[in-house]
Design an enzyme around this catalytic site. Structure first.
Site: not given
Ligand SMILES: Cc1cc2nc3c(=O)[nH]c(=O)nc-3n(C[C@H](O)[C@H](O)[C@H](O)COP(=O)(O)OP(=O)(O)OC[C@H]3O[C@@H](n4cnc5c(N)ncnc54)[C@H](O)[C@@H]3O)c2cc1C
Length: 393
Positions: A125, A276, A345, A372
């Site tokens: 977490c 195909r 595609q 990740e």
């Molecule tokens: C199915 C799933 C499983 C997961 N499992 C876990 C888990 O087990 N444990 C855990 O701790 N987390 C987990 N996560 C969380 C995951 O690691 C985060 O969703 C991820 O790190 C992105 O964070 P965010 O969703 O808040 O996106 P945000 O940080 O809000 O990013 C939104 C967009 O902005 C971009 N962005 C943000 N900051 C910058 C920057 N400085 N420069 C350029 N672009 C930027 C990002 O690349 C993205 O495109 C999981 C997520 C999902 C969807």
């Protein structure tokens, strides 16, 4: 000397994982995609063979550093969601292994290890509603109260959130210290104040459970802090930052899951294009389709080389001077996204239909560009590493 030949042991593991994926995972992949359930029986079956975090240590223990990536590719070739469910305790195990004292490791690792008869799960977490890419902005607090800690906050999008037997939770003890104020704690299932948040319905990898986890005045004994407490009040072990640094070394395996999806899509599209017939000949005879398949084959092989290189470096303790772990994760997931879309595609209208697995692979591939560390963040990490390289002679 560079060698691409697998050892006998690596080849055996690869064959075993492939057979498991073919016989046990592929036939039920669509069911778990549609029903969005956790595949408990498959986790047990996989543990009996030695895959995932297992009570006996498992097939991955003490093997070559390539083995986890080889297994991830094969299982994910079967279904990435199920493969992730099988190894879903892996991150929590890595965090415990990186931060915990010997006693803590002995106590907590068996609590998240499955076997042929029972499933025990761990959750890692870290992410929060306001701390996704910006991990240092963690708002969850851990406050010392006598012999206990009290944890308050909400974790977002946690794999195995709420269904885990043990949650490894990153919380701040002192927000003014940023990274240095972060510590990691274990919170076992049933602890008062550990509350269920939203369970998410997802685009892909639906056999892998994802939920928010709420900590509401959640009281745990101080000895549940991983690494223990130093005299100055900080973490005695490598601390939360140590755990996060270690996770950089697990990135090649994340790339390997994506590689498995890309390979599955490429193979399926190739077989389809050979059989195909349109305009009186197999569609692969059209250069437009043949070249697309050639590009897919090259992309899959390139991704594997990057994944294996990074896995080898991690095993040999060669530093990632160019962020090679991030490179492998980023390249392989971008590859999987492109190859799966191209596979649709190649299949034309059939590719869009749920009778074929290709549309599912598109949905499954997408997550590997997001979790990740998003691929934007991976590029940030890579570009910073390149910036720090010394001038060439
Ligand atoms: C199915 C799933 C499983 C997961 N499992 C876990 C888990 O087990 N444990 C855990 O701790 N987390 C987990 N996560 C969380 C995951 O690691 C985060 O969703 C991820 O790190 C992105 O964070 P965010 O969703 O808040 O996106 P945000 O940080 O809000 O990013 C939104 C967009 O902005 C971009 N962005 C943000 N900051 C910058 C920057 N400085 N420069 C350029 N672009 C930027 C990002 O690349 C993205 O495109 C999981 C997520 C999902 C969807």
């Amino acid at each position: 000397m560079v060698s691409f030949a697998l050892s006998d042991e690596e080849r055996l593991v690869q064959q075993t994982a492939h057979e498991f994926a073919k016989k046990e995972i592929r036939p039920v992949a669509q069911y778990f995609d549609e029903h969005e359930e956790t595949p408990y029986d498959l986790i047990k079956k996989a543990a009996a063979v030695g895959f995932g975090v297992t009570a006996e240590g498992g097939i991955l223990d003490g093997s070559s550093s390539l083995v986890p990536s080889i297994v991830a590719e094969e299982l994910s070739w079967g279904c990435a969601g199920i493969a992730l469910a099988i190894n879903s305790s892996g991150l929590a195990a890595a965090a415990i292994a990186a931060t915990a004292s010997e006693d803590q490791r002995e106590r907590w690792l068996p609590e998240i290890a499955s076997d042929g008869d029972s499933v025990k799960l761990g959750a890692m977490c870290l992410s929060e509603p306001d701390a996704g890419s910006d991990v240092a902005n963690i708002q969850t607090t851990a406050t010392r109260d006598g012999d206990d800690y009290i944890i308050n906050g909400e974790k977002q999008f946690i794999t195995n959130g709420n269904i885990a037997d043990v949650h490894v939770v990153f919380a701040t003890e002192d927000r003014t210290k940023g990274w240095a104020g972060l510590s990691a704690f274990v919170v076992p299932r049933g602890t008062p104040g550990l509350e269920e948040g939203t369970t998410w319905k997802k685009m892909g990898i639906r056999a892998s459970h994802t939920a928010n986890v709420v900590f509401n005045e959640c009281r745990i004994p101080a000895e549940y802090k991983l690494g223990g407490q130093s005299k100055s009040g900080g973490s005695a072990g490598p601390g939360a930052m140590g755990a996060l640094m270690t996770l950089e070394r697990t990135r090649p395996v994340v790339g390997a899951y994506a590689l498995g999806i890309g390979r599955a899509a490429y193979e399926y599209a190739l077989d389809y294009a050979k059989q195909r017939v349109q305009f009186g000949r197999p569609i692969i005879k059209n250069q437009a389709i043949g070249f697309m398949l050639a590009d897919m084959a090259m992309a899959v092989d390139s991704a594997r080389m990057m994944v294996w290189r990074a896995a080898w470096m991690a095993g040999a303790n060669v530093p990632y001077l160019q962020a090679e772990g991030s490179m492998a994760k980023c390249f392989a997931s971008d590859m999987a996204m492109k190859v799966t879309v191209d596979a649709v595609q190649v299949l034309g209208g059939q590719g869009y239909m749920r009778e074929h697995p290709v549309e599912k692979w598109v949905r499954d591939a997408k997550i590997f560009q997001i979790f990740e560390g998003t691929n934007q963040i991976q590029r940030l990490v890579i570009s910073r590493a390149l910036e720090a390289l010394p001038p060439r002679g």
